[in-house]
Each structure stands twice: as C-alpha cells, then as structure tokens.
Scaffold this active site. Structure first.
Site, PDB file in Angstrom:
ATOM      1  N   ASP A 235       0.735  -1.106   0.027  1.00 44.42           N
ATOM      2  CA  ASP A 235       0.283  -0.220   0.043  1.00 44.42           C
ATOM      3  C   ASP A 235       0.955   1.179   0.003  1.00 44.42           C
ATOM      4  O   ASP A 235       2.181   1.392   0.476  1.00 44.42           O
ATOM      5  CB  ASP A 235      -0.901  -0.124   1.071  1.00 44.42           C
ATOM      6  CG  ASP A 235      -0.506  -0.521   2.479  1.00 44.42           C
ATOM      7  OD1 ASP A 235       0.889  -0.558   2.553  1.00 44.42           O
ATOM      8  OD2 ASP A 235      -1.091  -0.952   3.272  1.00 44.42           O
TER       9      ASP A 235
ATOM     10  N   CYS B  12       1.229   4.906   9.495  1.00 40.73           N
ATOM     11  CA  CYS B  12       0.926   3.469   9.484  1.00 40.73           C
ATOM     12  C   CYS B  12       2.024   2.734   8.809  1.00 40.73           C
ATOM     13  O   CYS B  12       2.034   1.403   8.502  1.00 40.73           O
ATOM     14  CB  CYS B  12      -0.296   3.423   8.722  1.00 40.73           C
ATOM     15  SG  CYS B  12      -1.026   1.594   9.190  1.00 40.73           S
TER      16      CYS B  12
ATOM     17  N   HIS C 211       3.377   2.865   5.742  1.00 39.05           N
ATOM     18  CA  HIS C 211       3.617   2.259   4.272  1.00 39.05           C
ATOM     19  C   HIS C 211       4.754   2.836   3.539  1.00 39.05           C
ATOM     20  O   HIS C 211       4.928   2.044   2.488  1.00 39.05           O
ATOM     21  CB  HIS C 211       2.184   2.934   3.581  1.00 39.05           C
ATOM     22  CG  HIS C 211       0.931   2.438   4.197  1.00 39.05           C
ATOM     23  ND1 HIS C 211      -0.375   2.597   3.831  1.00 39.05           N
ATOM     24  CD2 HIS C 211       0.708   1.621   5.469  1.00 39.05           C
ATOM     25  CE1 HIS C 211      -1.421   2.160   4.477  1.00 39.05           C
ATOM     26  NE2 HIS C 211      -0.680   1.650   5.344  1.00 39.05           N
TER      27      HIS C 211
ATOM     28  N   GLU D 183      -5.878   3.053   3.664  1.00 35.90           N
ATOM     29  CA  GLU D 183      -6.542   3.482   4.866  1.00 35.90           C
ATOM     30  C   GLU D 183      -7.743   3.793   4.540  1.00 35.90           C
ATOM     31  O   GLU D 183      -8.656   3.796   5.479  1.00 35.90           O
ATOM     32  CB  GLU D 183      -5.859   4.888   5.368  1.00 35.90           C
ATOM     33  CG  GLU D 183      -4.380   4.444   5.726  1.00 35.90           C
ATOM     34  CD  GLU D 183      -4.379   3.549   6.717  1.00 35.90           C
ATOM     35  OE1 GLU D 183      -5.128   3.466   7.399  1.00 35.90           O
ATOM     36  OE2 GLU D 183      -2.999   3.378   7.147  1.00 35.90           O
TER      37      GLU D 183
ATOM     38  N   HIS E 261       2.248  -6.308   6.608  1.00 35.76           N
ATOM     39  CA  HIS E 261       2.168  -4.909   7.245  1.00 35.76           C
ATOM     40  C   HIS E 261       3.110  -4.897   8.482  1.00 35.76           C
ATOM     41  O   HIS E 261       3.342  -5.889   9.043  1.00 35.76           O
ATOM     42  CB  HIS E 261       0.603  -4.916   8.008  1.00 35.76           C
ATOM     43  CG  HIS E 261       0.167  -3.324   8.026  1.00 35.76           C
ATOM     44  ND1 HIS E 261       0.846  -2.567   9.041  1.00 35.76           N
ATOM     45  CD2 HIS E 261      -0.842  -2.737   7.370  1.00 35.76           C
ATOM     46  CE1 HIS E 261       0.387  -1.554   9.038  1.00 35.76           C
ATOM     47  NE2 HIS E 261      -0.565  -1.361   7.935  1.00 35.76           N
TER      48      HIS E 261
ATOM     49  N   HIS F 151      -0.558   4.311  13.563  1.00 34.23           N
ATOM     50  CA  HIS F 151      -1.416   5.638  13.578  1.00 34.23           C
ATOM     51  C   HIS F 151      -1.110   6.657  14.605  1.00 34.23           C
ATOM     52  O   HIS F 151      -1.782   7.455  14.798  1.00 34.23           O
ATOM     53  CB  HIS F 151      -2.993   5.058  13.654  1.00 34.23           C
ATOM     54  CG  HIS F 151      -3.460   4.344  12.401  1.00 34.23           C
ATOM     55  ND1 HIS F 151      -4.897   4.274  12.234  1.00 34.23           N
ATOM     56  CD2 HIS F 151      -3.033   3.763  11.383  1.00 34.23           C
ATOM     57  CE1 HIS F 151      -5.064   3.609  11.099  1.00 34.23           C
ATOM     58  NE2 HIS F 151      -3.718   3.101  10.622  1.00 34.23           N
TER      59      HIS F 151
HETATM   60  C1  LIG Z   1      -3.318  -1.362   9.017  1.00 31.90           C
HETATM   61  C2  LIG Z   1      -4.508  -0.312   9.470  1.00 31.90           C
HETATM   62  O1  LIG Z   1      -4.277   0.410  10.169  1.00 31.90           O
HETATM   63  N1  LIG Z   1      -5.696  -0.323   8.340  1.00 31.90           N
HETATM   64  C3  LIG Z   1      -6.641   0.663   8.768  1.00 31.90           C
HETATM   65  C4  LIG Z   1      -7.718   0.247   7.717  1.00 31.90           C
HETATM   66  C5  LIG Z   1      -9.001   1.177   7.709  1.00 31.90           C
HETATM   67  C6  LIG Z   1     -10.344   0.833   7.289  1.00 31.90           C
HETATM   68  C7  LIG Z   1     -11.311   1.694   7.204  1.00 31.90           C
HETATM   69  N2  LIG Z   1     -11.153   2.991   6.730  1.00 31.90           N
HETATM   70  C8  LIG Z   1     -11.982   1.918   8.740  1.00 31.90           C
HETATM   71  O2  LIG Z   1     -11.453   2.957   9.248  1.00 31.90           O
HETATM   72  O3  LIG Z   1     -12.644   1.034   9.108  1.00 31.90           O
HETATM   73  C9  LIG Z   1      -7.159   0.326  10.125  1.00 31.90           C
HETATM   74  O4  LIG Z   1      -7.693   1.357  10.680  1.00 31.90           O
HETATM   75  O5  LIG Z   1      -7.226  -0.717  10.822  1.00 31.90           O
END
Ligand SMILES: CC(=O)N[C@@H](CCC[C@H](N)C(=O)O)C(=O)O
Length: 384
Positions: A76, A101, A103, A135, A162, A356
């Site tokens: 990603d 995150c 990436h 994301e 990841h 995050h």
């Molecule tokens: C690995 C990671 O942190 N992925 C994000 C994916 C977000 C999915 C969607 N936009 C949501 O907020 O539900 C995560 O927050 O887990």
C-alpha cells in the site's frame, strides 16, 4: 542500477516518508516510485501506470524464466491525516499528513524485492501492485473491480505485509486463519435546533445527544456480544458547534467497527442502528446513520499457502518467526484475499509507538531483513 544497497534503501524510505499523501491523491508518491523503478534493470519487466480508475497505482510485472505460476506481491502507498511529532530530520513535508501506518516501509521493502528479482530473473512470473488507498476508499477493491488483475496480470496467489511495532525489527509474524479483522466505517449525523446558550428551552442541543450516543454505544461491546468473541467500536472524529455560547444544532461522528467475522460486524451494525434511532427518539431530533464496509473484509489467510510460508520461516535460519494472535487492524487486502488465495503477514519494526501514532518511528533495520526473508521465501515458493 544494480542491487540497491542498505543505505540507498534507507534514503528511498526517508524520501517517501517526507512526501506522504492521502488515499487516491498519491501522485508524488507514484511519480517517485516510477522514478526509482525506471532506474532498475527492466529487461524482463513491464510497468503499468496511469490506470483510469486508479491513476496513482503502479504495477510491475516480471516475466519468469520458466513460469509455472504468477505470484502477486502488494504494497500500500497512502498515508494518514496525522500531524507528525517524531522530530526526525526527514519529517513529513506535507502539513497534517504522515506515514503513520508505515506504508513508507512497506513500499521500500517492495522496491527492494522488485529490485532483487529484476537482477536475478525469477523462475515464476511476479506481479507487484503498488496500491493506493488502503486507509480508506479501498484501492484494492477498486483495482479488482476495474479489471486490473486480468490475463497476464492475474496473480495465482497474492502476498502482502504490514509493519508491526510490537515485533522485533525484521521478524515475520503470521498465523493460520484470520489475521486481521473486517472493518466498517460508520458516519452519524444528529440534527436538532441551534440557539442561544442562555435559552436551552428553545433549542435542541446536539452536543448532548451525540455525547449520550457515544456513551451508550460503549455498552454494545460489553452487553450485546459474546465476550468470548471480539468486537471494537471507535469514534475517532466528533464535530459539533462553532462557539461556546451558541447551542449546536448538529453533530457529526465518524467511526469504525471491527470484528473478526462478518456475523460480528453485522451484529454491531444492527445495534448501532438501534441505539441511534433510540437517541433520536429520546432527544426528539433527526439522525442519519450510514455504514460502508467497502473492501475491508476480514483478512483470511489461505491454509496451504500460509502453512508453506510458516514452514519456510521456521526452517530459515536467518528469519525470526513469531506466531501472532489475530489483530483488530483492518486491511483491504482482505478483499483481494477473498478473490485470490494468499497470505498477509507482519513485518516487525520494533517501536514503542503504535500504528497511527504521530510518533511512529519504525526501526529501519527491518527493511533489509524483511527484503532478504521475503526474497528467500519467494524463491522457496517457486520450487516447493
Ligand atoms: C492497518 C490499518 O491500520 N488499517 C486501517 C484500515 C482502515 C479501514 C477503514 N477505513 C476503517 O476505518 O474502518 C485500520 O484502521 O485498521
């Protein structure tokens, strides 16, 4: 270009770290990826970009020397609306956006693997997918639905990683079965009546309604679902009001639901809907609630391919393997794994800060270790 050195890879990662971009806006990132890839030995390779539905995506296909299959590798490329607070000399140059995150690490590892197999032509075909919008806005699903993975671009199996701050730098973490949760985005708008702070009887205060809603939904996890199973509800954004002495006539909440199964997600969706309707009735206001799962299905690892990956990691003396529990992070790679068999795994980046977070500082030694382990795994896969 010959094999990228460790310091070149770190420079690439730092450059990517400085130019983070939000989902579907990754134009500088795409251009930089193409610039780096274009300096590699492309004798057996083909680059694909400027896809109409996904203009910031980049795909590279390496023709195998005696192909039995096509192996896909996805990274990603998007970042998050986070104000970086690492204090690093190569901090984000884009205000309020950060690779929080990891990436930038993912992309650098993918470039390292690509570079290796461009130098040492693999037996099987390889398709690299530099995917926008993980994301949010489900870049993986968009790519699939737009027919990106057709004909010679169709992987027979797909892998992706990841980064994981809780694992030692360079360690590979994985498990049989579900690795990540499915997620569903939820937006809630409460609409009441604004008014003077001094005359609440003539207004309908949506700060109060939204606060009650937030408190009440906490009981969904504790009271409405089996405690042996898992679920998460997080509202990360709450907006209402303009100034202290005007009662807010509307409030907006944006959140995310997580569950390891679709059944769990649907249960939480139903209860959120019920709680929202109940709050609207008791506060005599309107509520609009919308849900969007998109491609964020639970990440289900394919049994045979995952068993092979774990077997390789355990027998490879240079790879540290850690069996991990399922995580409540989401990933739209879950959608691609519902279409192609494959495996997602963690790459340890040993950091005290969480994904995050504004202070995420992955250990850069994970890049080289990750590339070497994955290169060896892919070579193993091509003969086992
Ligand atoms: C690995 C990671 O942190 N992925 C994000 C994916 C977000 C999915 C969607 N936009 C949501 O907020 O539900 C995560 O927050 O887990």
């Amino acid at each position: 270009m010959t094999q990228l050195t460790t310091s070149e890879l770190i420079q690439i990662r730092r450059h990517l770290h400085q130019i983070p971009e939000l989902a579907m806006h990754e134009t500088q990132t795409r251009d930089y990826l193409i610039e780096v890839i274009s300096q590699m030995n492309l004798d057996h390779a083909e680059i694909r970009d400027q896809l109409s539905a996904l203009p910031t995506a980049v795909l590279v296909r390496i023709e195998g020397r005696d192909p039995q299959r096509t192996i896909g590798y996805r990274t990603d490329i998007d970042a998050l609306p986070v104000d970086e607070q690492t204090g690093l000399p190569y901090t984000s140059r884009h205000p309020h956006i950060m690779h929080a995150c990891g990436h930038d690490i993912h992309m650098t590892v993918a470039l390292g693997i690509l570079n290796y197999f461009l130098e040492y032509q693999p037996r099987d075909n390889l398709v690299f997918f530099f995917q926008p919008a993980e994301e949010s806005k489900n870049g993986g699903k968009v790519a699939y639905e737009q027919g990106v993975f057709q004909d010679k671009w169709r992987p027979d199996e797909f892998y992706g990683l990841h980064d994981n701050p809780d694992l030692p730098a360079g360690a590979i973490g994985c498990r049989m079965g579900t690795l990540f949760a499915g997620t569903t985005e939820v937006n809630v708008d409460f609409i009441g009546q604004s008014g003077h702070a001094a005359f609440p009887q003539d207004a309908n205060d949506m700060v109060v309604a939204a606060s009650q809603f937030i408190n009440q939904v906490q009981t969904i996890i504790s009271r409405s679902i089996n405690p042996i199973e898992s679920g998460v509800i997080t509202f990360g954004l709450m907006q209402a009001g303009t100034i202290r002495n005007v009662i807010a006539g509307s409030a907006r909440l944006e959140g995310t639901i997580r569950g390891l199964t679709q059944v769990m997600i649907e249960r939480i969706v139903d209860r959120l809907q019920q709680v929202a309707t109940g709050i609207a009735s008791s506060y005599d206001c309107e509520v609009n609630i919308e849900f969007n799962q998109g491609g964020y299905l639970p990440v289900e690892n394919n049994p045979a391919l995952t068993e092979r990956l774990i077997k390789f990691c355990k027998q490879d003396s240079e790879t540290e393997f850690i069996e991990t529990a399922p995580a409540m992070t989401g990933e739209d790679f879950g959608y691609l794994l519902s279409k192609f068999p494959g495996t997602m795994f963690w790459l340890g980046v040993d950091d005290n800060s969480q994904l995050h977070s504004a202070t995420l500082t992955p250990d850069e030694s994970s890049i080289n270790k990750g590339i070497n382990s994955i290169n060896r795994f892919l070579e193993f896969r091509m003969t086992h």
